[in-house]
Design a protein around this motif. Structure first.
Motif, PDB file in Angstrom:
ATOM      1  N   PRO A 162       0.826  -1.207   0.000  1.00 41.62           N
ATOM      2  CA  PRO A 162       0.000   0.000   0.000  1.00 41.62           C
ATOM      3  C   PRO A 162       0.864   1.263   0.000  1.00 41.62           C
ATOM      4  CG  PRO A 162      -0.700  -1.544   1.694  1.00 41.62           C
ATOM      5  CD  PRO A 162       0.583  -2.071   1.128  1.00 41.62           C
ATOM      6  N   ILE A 163       0.378   2.268  -0.701  1.00 43.85           N
ATOM      7  CA  ILE A 163       1.163   3.485  -0.851  1.00 43.85           C
ATOM      8  C   ILE A 163       1.444   4.133   0.505  1.00 43.85           C
ATOM      9  CG2 ILE A 163      -0.819   5.023  -1.278  1.00 43.85           C
ATOM     10  CD1 ILE A 163       2.535   5.145  -3.096  1.00 43.85           C
ATOM     11  N   HIS A 164       0.504   4.027   1.450  1.00 45.39           N
ATOM     12  CA  HIS A 164       0.753   4.663   2.757  1.00 45.39           C
ATOM     13  C   HIS A 164       1.913   3.970   3.475  1.00 45.39           C
ATOM     14  CE1 HIS A 164      -1.145   1.517   5.238  1.00 45.39           C
ATOM     15  NE2 HIS A 164      -2.015   1.402   4.256  1.00 45.39           N
ATOM     16  N   THR A 165       2.074   2.665   3.236  1.00 45.15           N
ATOM     17  CA  THR A 165       3.214   1.947   3.840  1.00 45.15           C
ATOM     18  C   THR A 165       4.515   2.427   3.222  1.00 45.15           C
ATOM     19  OG1 THR A 165       1.816   0.038   4.119  1.00 45.15           O
ATOM     20  CG2 THR A 165       4.177  -0.350   4.291  1.00 45.15           C
ATOM     21  N   GLN A 166       4.498   2.607   1.904  1.00 44.43           N
ATOM     22  CA  GLN A 166       5.709   3.068   1.229  1.00 44.43           C
ATOM     23  C   GLN A 166       6.082   4.477   1.689  1.00 44.43           C
ATOM     24  OE1 GLN A 166       6.234   2.104  -2.876  1.00 44.43           O
ATOM     25  NE2 GLN A 166       4.558   0.635  -2.856  1.00 44.43           N
ATOM     26  N   LYS A 167       5.069   5.304   1.895  1.00 49.10           N
ATOM     27  CA  LYS A 167       5.339   6.666   2.379  1.00 49.10           C
ATOM     28  C   LYS A 167       5.932   6.614   3.780  1.00 49.10           C
ATOM     29  CE  LYS A 167       2.135   9.640  -0.056  1.00 49.10           C
ATOM     30  NZ  LYS A 167       0.994  10.541   0.096  1.00 49.10           N
ATOM     31  N   GLN A 168       5.405   5.692   4.566  1.00 49.57           N
ATOM     32  CA  GLN A 168       5.929   5.553   5.933  1.00 49.57           C
ATOM     33  C   GLN A 168       7.403   5.149   5.890  1.00 49.57           C
ATOM     34  OE1 GLN A 168       3.620   2.877   8.372  1.00 49.57           O
ATOM     35  NE2 GLN A 168       5.370   2.535   9.710  1.00 49.57           N
ATOM     36  N   TRP A 169       7.751   4.178   5.031  1.00 54.18           N
ATOM     37  CA  TRP A 169       9.153   3.765   4.900  1.00 54.18           C
ATOM     38  C   TRP A 169      10.007   4.979   4.568  1.00 54.18           C
ATOM     39  CZ3 TRP A 169       8.410  -0.798   0.912  1.00 54.18           C
ATOM     40  CH2 TRP A 169       7.801  -1.869   1.567  1.00 54.18           C
ATOM     41  N   PHE A 170       9.528   5.769   3.616  1.00 50.12           N
ATOM     42  CA  PHE A 170      10.306   6.911   3.151  1.00 50.12           C
ATOM     43  C   PHE A 170      10.458   7.945   4.264  1.00 50.12           C
ATOM     44  CE2 PHE A 170      10.872  10.946   0.884  1.00 50.12           C
ATOM     45  CZ  PHE A 170      11.999  10.628   0.146  1.00 50.12           C
ATOM     46  N   ARG A 171       9.370   8.218   4.960  1.00 50.99           N
ATOM     47  CA  ARG A 171       9.420   9.230   6.030  1.00 50.99           C
ATOM     48  C   ARG A 171      10.335   8.787   7.166  1.00 50.99           C
ATOM     49  NH1 ARG A 171       7.023  13.562   5.817  1.00 50.99           N
ATOM     50  NH2 ARG A 171       5.304  13.878   4.367  1.00 50.99           N
ATOM     51  N   GLU A 172      10.226   7.511   7.560  1.00 48.35           N
ATOM     52  CA  GLU A 172      11.080   7.012   8.645  1.00 48.35           C
ATOM     53  C   GLU A 172      12.550   7.127   8.236  1.00 48.35           C
ATOM     54  OE1 GLU A 172       8.002   3.859  10.773  1.00 48.35           O
ATOM     55  OE2 GLU A 172       9.247   3.183   9.115  1.00 48.35           O
ATOM     56  N   THR A 173      12.813   6.820   6.974  1.00 46.56           N
ATOM     57  CA  THR A 173      14.192   6.897   6.492  1.00 46.56           C
ATOM     58  C   THR A 173      14.647   8.348   6.432  1.00 46.56           C
ATOM     59  OG1 THR A 173      13.787   4.913   5.203  1.00 46.56           O
ATOM     60  CG2 THR A 173      15.762   6.158   4.650  1.00 46.56           C
ATOM     61  N   PHE A 174      13.743   9.204   5.977  1.00 46.19           N
ATOM     62  CA  PHE A 174      14.087  10.624   5.907  1.00 46.19           C
ATOM     63  C   PHE A 174      14.430  11.153   7.304  1.00 46.19           C
ATOM     64  CE2 PHE A 174      12.886  15.066   6.359  1.00 46.19           C
ATOM     65  CZ  PHE A 174      13.751  15.630   5.439  1.00 46.19           C
ATOM     66  N   ASN A 175      13.602  10.837   8.284  1.00 47.11           N
ATOM     67  CA  ASN A 175      13.848  11.332   9.645  1.00 47.11           C
ATOM     68  C   ASN A 175      15.183  10.804  10.183  1.00 47.11           C
ATOM     69  OD1 ASN A 175      11.485  12.721   9.622  1.00 47.11           O
ATOM     70  ND2 ASN A 175      10.293  11.126  10.647  1.00 47.11           N
ATOM     71  N   HIS A 176      15.440   9.537   9.919  1.00 48.41           N
ATOM     72  CA  HIS A 176      16.694   8.912  10.351  1.00 48.41           C
ATOM     73  C   HIS A 176      17.886   9.637   9.712  1.00 48.41           C
ATOM     74  CE1 HIS A 176      19.713   5.752  10.861  1.00 48.41           C
ATOM     75  NE2 HIS A 176      19.847   5.695   9.553  1.00 48.41           N
ATOM     76  N   LEU A 177      17.807   9.859   8.391  1.00 48.49           N
ATOM     77  CA  LEU A 177      18.923  10.485   7.687  1.00 48.49           C
ATOM     78  C   LEU A 177      19.052  11.962   8.033  1.00 48.49           C
ATOM     79  CD1 LEU A 177      18.617   8.751   4.187  1.00 48.49           C
ATOM     80  CD2 LEU A 177      20.227   8.262   6.022  1.00 48.49           C
ATOM     81  N   PHE A 178      17.914  12.595   8.294  1.00 48.46           N
ATOM     82  CA  PHE A 178      17.943  14.016   8.632  1.00 48.46           C
ATOM     83  C   PHE A 178      18.693  14.215   9.953  1.00 48.46           C
ATOM     84  CE2 PHE A 178      16.111  18.120   9.966  1.00 48.46           C
ATOM     85  CZ  PHE A 178      16.400  18.852   8.824  1.00 48.46           C
ATOM     86  N   ALA A 179      18.452  13.301  10.893  1.00 46.76           N
ATOM     87  CA  ALA A 179      19.150  13.377  12.183  1.00 46.76           C
ATOM     88  C   ALA A 179      20.652  13.199  11.964  1.00 46.76           C
ATOM     89  CB  ALA A 179      18.616  12.310  13.139  1.00 46.76           C
ATOM     90  N   ILE A 180      21.019  12.282  11.068  1.00 47.77           N
ATOM     91  CA  ILE A 180      22.445  12.070  10.779  1.00 47.77           C
ATOM     92  C   ILE A 180      23.032  13.321  10.122  1.00 47.77           C
ATOM     93  CG2 ILE A 180      24.078  10.769   9.354  1.00 47.77           C
ATOM     94  CD1 ILE A 180      22.285   8.325   9.769  1.00 47.77           C
ATOM     95  N   ALA A 181      22.253  13.904   9.203  1.00 45.61           N
ATOM     96  CA  ALA A 181      22.745  15.089   8.484  1.00 45.61           C
ATOM     97  C   ALA A 181      23.052  16.219   9.444  1.00 45.61           C
ATOM     98  CB  ALA A 181      21.715  15.532   7.457  1.00 45.61           C
ATOM     99  N   ASN A 182      22.342  16.252  10.556  1.00 47.20           N
ATOM    100  CA  ASN A 182      22.545  17.324  11.526  1.00 47.20           C
ATOM    101  C   ASN A 182      23.467  16.903  12.675  1.00 47.20           C
ATOM    102  OD1 ASN A 182      20.972  19.459  10.419  1.00 47.20           O
ATOM    103  ND2 ASN A 182      19.195  18.164  10.781  1.00 47.20           N
ATOM    104  N   SER A 183      24.083  15.750  12.545  1.00 43.89           N
ATOM    105  CA  SER A 183      24.939  15.274  13.638  1.00 43.89           C
ATOM    106  C   SER A 183      26.393  15.669  13.389  1.00 43.89           C
ATOM    107  CB  SER A 183      24.840  13.746  13.757  1.00 43.89           C
ATOM    108  OG  SER A 183      25.538  13.158  12.674  1.00 43.89           O
ATOM    109  N   ALA A 184      27.184  15.512  14.434  1.00 42.61           N
ATOM    110  CA  ALA A 184      28.596  15.887  14.321  1.00 42.61           C
ATOM    111  C   ALA A 184      29.334  15.000  13.326  1.00 42.61           C
ATOM    112  CB  ALA A 184      29.252  15.774  15.693  1.00 42.61           C
TER     113      ALA A 184
END
Ligand code: FAD
Length: 384
Positions: A162-184
């Motif tokens: 389902p598309i909502h599941t795929q969006k969830q995968w993408f958002r979770e990954t985005f949040n994970h990577l965004f935190a890394i992007a802002n890390s030391a």
């Protein structure tokens, strides 16, 4: 209660260990001694096969989410020799066939043939593997062309997610990577950092697996993150390579990414190099760089950004995207001669592994958690 891996919880920190073995394909005796000597009886022994971004992030998510388990990553190749190391790292909300990702929550740039010069320039972060572009939703991404002819997938082969599941995968990954992007550590971006392992190691074993049964009885649960290797390991004829060749060059003056409308030609600047792409060669297993491909890529990229004529330290890289009509995220109970081995399959991310790996890894860890629960529950265990 904790898991012995990169993020041990209350069990205390174990030293990172990378164990190279030369013993025979069916001999895990030494392996048992090496890893499980101090293992409490109720610790679930989990093997993750594969050390690309999918395998590493899955191991991390299991160690975080599944109590009392030991996690071992077994792979014939590690970074920098996996497909994941070749990826330019664009975050694209890939939909797996049959789905369109242009929904609420995504700011989508115009697509093929709709923009000036069919090329797009945007402000990007300087972080390799991450190109996070500010907009209303905090992210700009490209459209997925649902009428796109490539790769060809017959509707009968579609594996519905389902598309909502795929969006969830993408958002979770985005949040994970965004935190890394802002890390030391952001400047060290690479497959280890992106997958969450951050170089802290854990149990890793360099070894090719020819049959998942080799891991029995040393492990209670196997997680198959072998990407294209699943064609053999899981006997999955639906997975096939889409070859991608890129050039990694030094051109520090290039600060903006450029991508043509089709997405075949692109220039993605990162912290350590600029990635110039690319190719998409369906069914091609050739891992050797092709000189003609390289010449073409450079010529196409120079047409978009003439200053690239001055690029230096040009390195050719090839990766085989593990294409499949849908990511396979599924538990399978293997049975042979009265023995049972639960396997969680997690592979087939095609061109979108960097974009969704964290979300799918969380889902895979949930499946592993169910298997562990079943192993510890007498009634459920009898079904295993
Ligand atoms: P892999 O990285 O291939 O890892 C598989 C692992 O399994 C390896 O460690 C391998 O050694 C191991 N293995 C396989 N078989 C066995 C076996 N029998 N025994 C033991 N170990 C085994 N994605 C994006 O989201 N954004 C991008 O911008 C992007 N750009 C890309 C550009 C190129 C040129 C290419 C080629 C890919 C790109 N991708 C991109 C796609 C992305 O790279 C993949 O989706 C992702 O790397 C898949 O990760 P994986 O861990 O499943 O596979």
């Amino acid at each position: 209660m904790g898991s012995s891996f990169a993020f041990p919880l209350s069990q205390g920190t174990r030293p990172a260990r990378h164990c190279k073995t030369s013993f025979g394909a069916r001999d895990f005796g030494g392996f048992q001694d090496c890893f499980f000597r101090d293992r409490p009886m109720d610790t679930a022994r989990i093997a993750v096969v594969g050390a690309g971004v999918v395998g590493l992030s899955t191991a991390v998510c299991i160690s975080k989410l599944v109590p009392q388990c030991s996690v071992t990553i077994i792979s014939d190749k590690f970074t920098p020799d996996t497909t994941s190391d070749v990826a330019a790292g664009m975050l694209i909300p890939h939909t797996y066939p049959g789905h369109v990702s242009q929904g609420r929550g995504f700011h989508v740039l115009p697509g093929e043939g709709e923009g000036p010069d069919a090329s797009w320039h945007s402000r990007s972060s300087a972080l390799m593997l991450l190109f996070l572009l500010p907009c209303e939703e905090g992210l700009v991404c490209f459209p997925f062309h649902h009428d796109r002819k490539f790769p060809e997938v017959s509707p009968a082969m579609l594996n519905y997610t389902p598309i909502h599941t795929q969006k969830q995968w993408f958002r979770e990954t985005f949040n994970h990577l965004f935190a890394i992007a802002n890390s030391a550590e952001a400047g060290d971006a690479g497959v280890h950092l992106v997958s969450g392992i951050k170089g802290s190691g854990g149990w890793m074993l360099t070894r090719r697996i020819d049959d998942l049964w080799e891991l029995y009885p040393s492990f209670d649960i196997v997680v198959n993150c072998s990407g294209l290797g699943s064609r053999q390991l899981a006997g999955d004829a639906k997975i096939f390579p889409v070859r991608g060749q890129v050039l990694q060059v030094q051109a520090p003056w290039v600060e903006h990414f450029i991508r043509d409308g089709s997405g075949l030609t692109y220039i993605y600047p990162g912290t350590s190099h600029v990635t110039l792409g690319g190719t998409r060669q369906k069914g091609d297993w050739n891992l050797s760089p092709d000189a003609e491909n390289s010449r073409e890529i450079l010529s196409r990229c120079c047409a978009l950004e003439p200053s690239l004529h001055g690029a230096c330290n040009i390195r050719e890289k090839v990766g085989l995207r593990p294409y499949r009509p849908g990511v396979r995220l599924q538990t399978e109970l293997l049975a042979r001669d009265g023995r049972r081995l639960p396997v969680v399959h997690h592979y087939g991310h095609g061109s979108g592994g960097i974009s969704v790996h964290w979300g799918t890894a969380l889902e895979a860890a949930r499946l592993v958690s169910e298997c562990v629960h079943a192993l510890r529950t007498p009634i459920a265990k009898s079904k295993l």
